[in-house]
Write a protein that holds these residues in place. Sequence first.
Motif, PDB file in Angstrom:
ATOM      1  N   GLY A  19       0.803  -1.214   0.000  1.00  0.00           N
ATOM      2  CA  GLY A  19       0.000   0.000   0.000  1.00  0.00           C
ATOM      3  C   GLY A  19       0.835   1.262   0.000  1.00  0.00           C
ATOM      4  O   GLY A  19       0.283   2.371  -0.041  1.00  0.00           O
ATOM      5  N   GLN A  23      -1.345   4.606  -0.306  1.00  0.00           N
ATOM      6  CA  GLN A  23      -1.949   4.989   0.977  1.00  0.00           C
ATOM      7  C   GLN A  23      -1.177   6.104   1.687  1.00  0.00           C
ATOM      8  O   GLN A  23       0.043   6.222   1.549  1.00  0.00           O
ATOM      9  CB  GLN A  23      -2.078   3.760   1.876  1.00  0.00           C
ATOM     10  CG  GLN A  23      -3.036   2.728   1.296  1.00  0.00           C
ATOM     11  CD  GLN A  23      -3.271   1.554   2.229  1.00  0.00           C
ATOM     12  OE1 GLN A  23      -2.437   1.234   3.070  1.00  0.00           O
ATOM     13  NE2 GLN A  23      -4.401   0.897   2.071  1.00  0.00           N
ATOM     14  N   ARG A  95      -3.860   4.125   9.076  1.00  0.00           N
ATOM     15  CA  ARG A  95      -4.254   4.253   7.661  1.00  0.00           C
ATOM     16  C   ARG A  95      -5.705   3.846   7.379  1.00  0.00           C
ATOM     17  O   ARG A  95      -6.275   4.268   6.365  1.00  0.00           O
ATOM     18  CB  ARG A  95      -3.297   3.474   6.766  1.00  0.00           C
ATOM     19  CG  ARG A  95      -3.274   1.980   7.002  1.00  0.00           C
ATOM     20  CD  ARG A  95      -2.342   1.282   6.036  1.00  0.00           C
ATOM     21  NE  ARG A  95      -0.930   1.410   6.399  1.00  0.00           N
ATOM     22  CZ  ARG A  95       0.063   0.825   5.720  1.00  0.00           C
ATOM     23  NH1 ARG A  95      -0.198   0.110   4.638  1.00  0.00           N
ATOM     24  NH2 ARG A  95       1.308   0.962   6.107  1.00  0.00           N
ATOM     25  N   ASN A  96      -6.323   3.041   8.236  1.00  0.00           N
ATOM     26  CA  ASN A  96      -7.728   2.683   8.027  1.00  0.00           C
ATOM     27  C   ASN A  96      -8.640   3.278   9.109  1.00  0.00           C
ATOM     28  O   ASN A  96      -9.715   2.762   9.378  1.00  0.00           O
ATOM     29  CB  ASN A  96      -7.906   1.163   7.953  1.00  0.00           C
ATOM     30  CG  ASN A  96      -7.269   0.449   9.135  1.00  0.00           C
ATOM     31  OD1 ASN A  96      -6.724   1.085  10.040  1.00  0.00           O
ATOM     32  ND2 ASN A  96      -7.323  -0.875   9.131  1.00  0.00           N
ATOM     33  N   SER A 100      -7.205   9.506   7.852  1.00  0.00           N
ATOM     34  CA  SER A 100      -6.404   8.659   6.960  1.00  0.00           C
ATOM     35  C   SER A 100      -7.311   7.695   6.205  1.00  0.00           C
ATOM     36  O   SER A 100      -7.110   7.444   5.007  1.00  0.00           O
ATOM     37  CB  SER A 100      -5.362   7.875   7.762  1.00  0.00           C
ATOM     38  OG  SER A 100      -4.442   8.723   8.408  1.00  0.00           O
ATOM     39  N   ASN A 104      -7.732   7.052   2.194  1.00  0.00           N
ATOM     40  CA  ASN A 104      -7.382   5.731   1.659  1.00  0.00           C
ATOM     41  C   ASN A 104      -8.597   4.897   1.272  1.00  0.00           C
ATOM     42  O   ASN A 104      -8.458   3.704   0.967  1.00  0.00           O
ATOM     43  CB  ASN A 104      -6.546   4.966   2.693  1.00  0.00           C
ATOM     44  CG  ASN A 104      -5.248   5.684   3.017  1.00  0.00           C
ATOM     45  OD1 ASN A 104      -4.642   6.305   2.150  1.00  0.00           O
ATOM     46  ND2 ASN A 104      -4.822   5.607   4.275  1.00  0.00           N
ATOM     47  N   THR A 107      -8.756   1.575  -0.945  1.00  0.00           N
ATOM     48  CA  THR A 107      -7.419   0.987  -1.116  1.00  0.00           C
ATOM     49  C   THR A 107      -7.050   0.020   0.008  1.00  0.00           C
ATOM     50  O   THR A 107      -5.919  -0.453   0.064  1.00  0.00           O
ATOM     51  CB  THR A 107      -6.332   2.091  -1.165  1.00  0.00           C
ATOM     52  OG1 THR A 107      -6.171   2.666   0.146  1.00  0.00           O
ATOM     53  CG2 THR A 107      -6.685   3.164  -2.167  1.00  0.00           C
ATOM     54  N   TYR A 112      -3.048  -6.050   5.546  1.00  0.00           N
ATOM     55  CA  TYR A 112      -2.676  -5.072   6.578  1.00  0.00           C
ATOM     56  C   TYR A 112      -2.710  -5.698   7.969  1.00  0.00           C
ATOM     57  O   TYR A 112      -3.677  -6.345   8.354  1.00  0.00           O
ATOM     58  CB  TYR A 112      -3.617  -3.877   6.525  1.00  0.00           C
ATOM     59  CG  TYR A 112      -3.325  -2.821   7.567  1.00  0.00           C
ATOM     60  CD1 TYR A 112      -2.194  -2.015   7.471  1.00  0.00           C
ATOM     61  CD2 TYR A 112      -4.175  -2.639   8.646  1.00  0.00           C
ATOM     62  CE1 TYR A 112      -1.924  -1.052   8.424  1.00  0.00           C
ATOM     63  CE2 TYR A 112      -3.923  -1.671   9.602  1.00  0.00           C
ATOM     64  CZ  TYR A 112      -2.784  -0.874   9.493  1.00  0.00           C
ATOM     65  OH  TYR A 112      -2.516   0.083  10.443  1.00  0.00           O
TER      66      TYR A 112
END
Length: 342
Positions: A19, A23, A95-96, A100, A104, A107, A112
């Motif tokens: 990513g 990301q 990131r999730n 963020s 993202n 994606t 992860y």
Amino acid sequence: MYLAPTKTLVIPVHPSTFGHDTQKLVVNIHEFPSSVNSSSSSSSKEKKKIAYIFSHSNGFHKEAFHPLMRQLIAYLRTLQEYNSTDITFISWDARNHGDSARLNDGTFLESYRWSDNAMDVKQIIDELGLNEKYDQFVGIGHSFGATSMLLCEFFYPNSFTGLCVIEPVLSSFMIPEKIRQQFPVLSSRKRRDEWLNREECKQNLLKKEFFKLLHPDVLELYVNYGIYDTEKGTVKLKCPREQEFHIFNVSQYESYIAHRSLQILKIPVHFVYALGSSFCSPEEAGTVVNENKKKITIDFVEGTHMVPNEAPDLIIPQIKKTIDRINDKPSHDVDDGSKSKL
């Protein structure tokens, strides 16, 4: 309630992770300069810089730490030793999660894991030059965020000057898959994640004991910054429920590795566990000290696994204990041999 950042950065996730080419991470910088006049030759010699980075729990977001951050900066400014210290807070969304996650969207990857979050901590450290630009750099993490900090320190020793880890998720053994699938946290996959508006969201959440226990300011921040306005006119969680489930579902190996890593810690690490935690009993939590008596200390506070979001005031003395250990204060009952950079 909301703590406005000095600046907001958007940086790539760690280049070693899947990513990395798409990301991003949203990182907030909160700067609190010393009131000491830096133009004075005498004061400039004494002026120091210290940074704290905050890593949130699964399902939450950077703003959930704002009440704790507000109380911490207010407390530090009451201490004479910080009169001539520039203080910086760094908060960020995994990131999730949070902002963020919005960047993202579309994606997310099944690959992860918690180790990727740990590498993203390292990415922030490197991108912001936190080891080079500050006299001290302290990590404060909760649950998923705390475990990620321990993993980062394991992968890259001395990434931090010290750590205050609140309710990190650790395991001293591998749990059979059939048992793991019965964990209540995995019900997050079925939780409600969309409402007509923020008021309906808040009233719905307040029907649940979990959210009733949150500090009122944290709940408000969750409703205002943990959800977003959709094109349909509804509001929805920034952290998709499938991603919250995924984080819980893939915790096995990293929680075990983080526990094993305690034996080789090279920095002071202060553990904080809640007496009413559903993740770890006080008896089990207390055994972490035996993994590394020279570097690890532990305290227990009232509350549940979500204690920093329930009673931020209880965490301030725990952060102070972390600072004291970093500074090798003689008043502390553990002599870990660490010397302060301050």
